[in-house]
Design a protein around this motif. Structure first.
Motif, mmCIF file in Angstrom:
data_model
loop_
_atom_site.group_PDB
_atom_site.id
_atom_site.type_symbol
_atom_site.label_atom_id
_atom_site.label_comp_id
_atom_site.label_asym_id
_atom_site.label_seq_id
_atom_site.Cartn_x
_atom_site.Cartn_y
_atom_site.Cartn_z
ATOM 1 N N LYS A 38 3.386 -32.709 79.412
ATOM 2 C CA LYS A 38 2.525 -33.204 80.485
ATOM 3 C C LYS A 38 2.270 -32.118 81.519
ATOM 4 O O LYS A 38 3.104 -31.244 81.760
ATOM 5 N N ARG A 39 1.074 -32.210 82.085
ATOM 6 C CA ARG A 39 0.704 -31.372 83.221
ATOM 7 C C ARG A 39 1.130 -32.141 84.457
ATOM 8 O O ARG A 39 0.886 -33.340 84.582
ATOM 9 N N SER A 41 1.163 -33.119 88.518
ATOM 10 C CA SER A 41 0.157 -33.204 89.574
ATOM 11 C C SER A 41 0.422 -32.106 90.602
ATOM 12 O O SER A 41 1.533 -31.595 90.721
ATOM 13 N N CYS A 46 -5.630 -32.060 90.668
ATOM 14 C CA CYS A 46 -5.031 -32.395 89.368
ATOM 15 C C CYS A 46 -4.042 -33.543 89.495
ATOM 16 O O CYS A 46 -3.150 -33.514 90.336
ATOM 17 N N LYS A 47 -4.198 -34.528 88.607
ATOM 18 C CA LYS A 47 -3.250 -35.627 88.515
ATOM 19 C C LYS A 47 -2.346 -35.367 87.319
ATOM 20 O O LYS A 47 -2.710 -34.636 86.409
ATOM 21 N N GLU A 48 -1.155 -35.999 87.326
ATOM 22 C CA GLU A 48 -0.256 -35.870 86.186
ATOM 23 C C GLU A 48 -0.948 -36.414 84.948
ATOM 24 O O GLU A 48 -1.613 -37.443 84.982
ATOM 25 N N LYS A 49 -0.797 -35.679 83.832
ATOM 26 C CA LYS A 49 -1.500 -36.062 82.611
ATOM 27 C C LYS A 49 -0.705 -35.627 81.386
ATOM 28 O O LYS A 49 -0.239 -34.491 81.311
ATOM 29 N N LYS A 52 -3.022 -33.824 75.181
ATOM 30 C CA LYS A 52 -3.302 -34.188 73.790
ATOM 31 C C LYS A 52 -3.074 -32.947 72.931
ATOM 32 O O LYS A 52 -3.744 -31.930 73.104
#
Length: 190
Positions: A38-39, A41, A46-49, A52
């Motif tokens: 995950k990235r 935030s 940018c939000k936590e994501k 894929k």
């Protein structure tokens, strides 16, 4: 399983998920023991994501990580192993114990040397058998060794079977200090 059971199982699995920073990308990305990346935030937009993964031609899942405008692609199994599994002997390869390259869970990974990883691939049947006898010649010493198969040469010398095949078929001249030629003799290895 019915849909409700599947959802309950997924919730249970994700409750046991642990996250650790990715080495060199601390504060930007984390990897989990379930093989997810995950990235994080930031104070900007940018939000936590959850990223894929991309399935590559070699069968491994990879993700692109960015820092300071530089993008770099990483195999997920290496990110998991580097974050969670100590490697005091500095073994260079990450092995999928069940042979499934898509299963990047911590429970399925361990560090191995190249030779150990090749032997594991043979033991689990991930590498096709090739019973054609070969002669290996060491380029520096001139030592010659007879093997009853490419598989045996691969295991003994720690050379990938595909590379032995590439030498035998003239695509490359040598690999790991060895040249190979076909043999009509059916002797045991020395």
């Amino acid at each position: 399983m019915r849909n409700n059971e599947v959802i309950e199982h997924q919730i249970e699995v994700f409750q046991n998920e642990e996250w650790l920073p990715i080495v060199g990308y601390e504060g930007f990305y984390e990897v989990s023991n379930l093989g997810r990346v995950k990235r994080l935030s930031n104070s900007g937009t940018c939000k936590e994501k959850i990223l894929k993964p991309q399935l590559q031609r070699d069968g491994y899942k990879r993700v692109d990580l960015s820092k300071k405008g530089q993008k770099k692609r990483f195999p997920i199994h290496r990110l998991v192993a580097t974050a969670f599994i100590p490697n005091p002997q500095n073994k260079e390869q990450v092995n999928h114990q069940n042979g499934n390259k898509l299963d990047n869970r911590l429970d399925n990974l361990n560090w191995m040397t190249r030779k150990e990883n090749i032997a594991h691939a043979h033991e689990t049947g991930l590498v096709k058998k090739n019973e054609n006898p070969v002669i290996a010649t060491h380029l520096d010493t001139g030592e010659q060794r007879q093997f009853k198969s490419q598989k045996e040469a691969s295991c003994e010398l720690g050379v990938y079977p595909k590379n032995i095949s590439n030498v035998l078929n003239g695509r490359i001249a040598h690999v790991s200090g060895w040249s190979f030629e076909r043999s009509s003799l059916n002797q045991k290895s020395s």
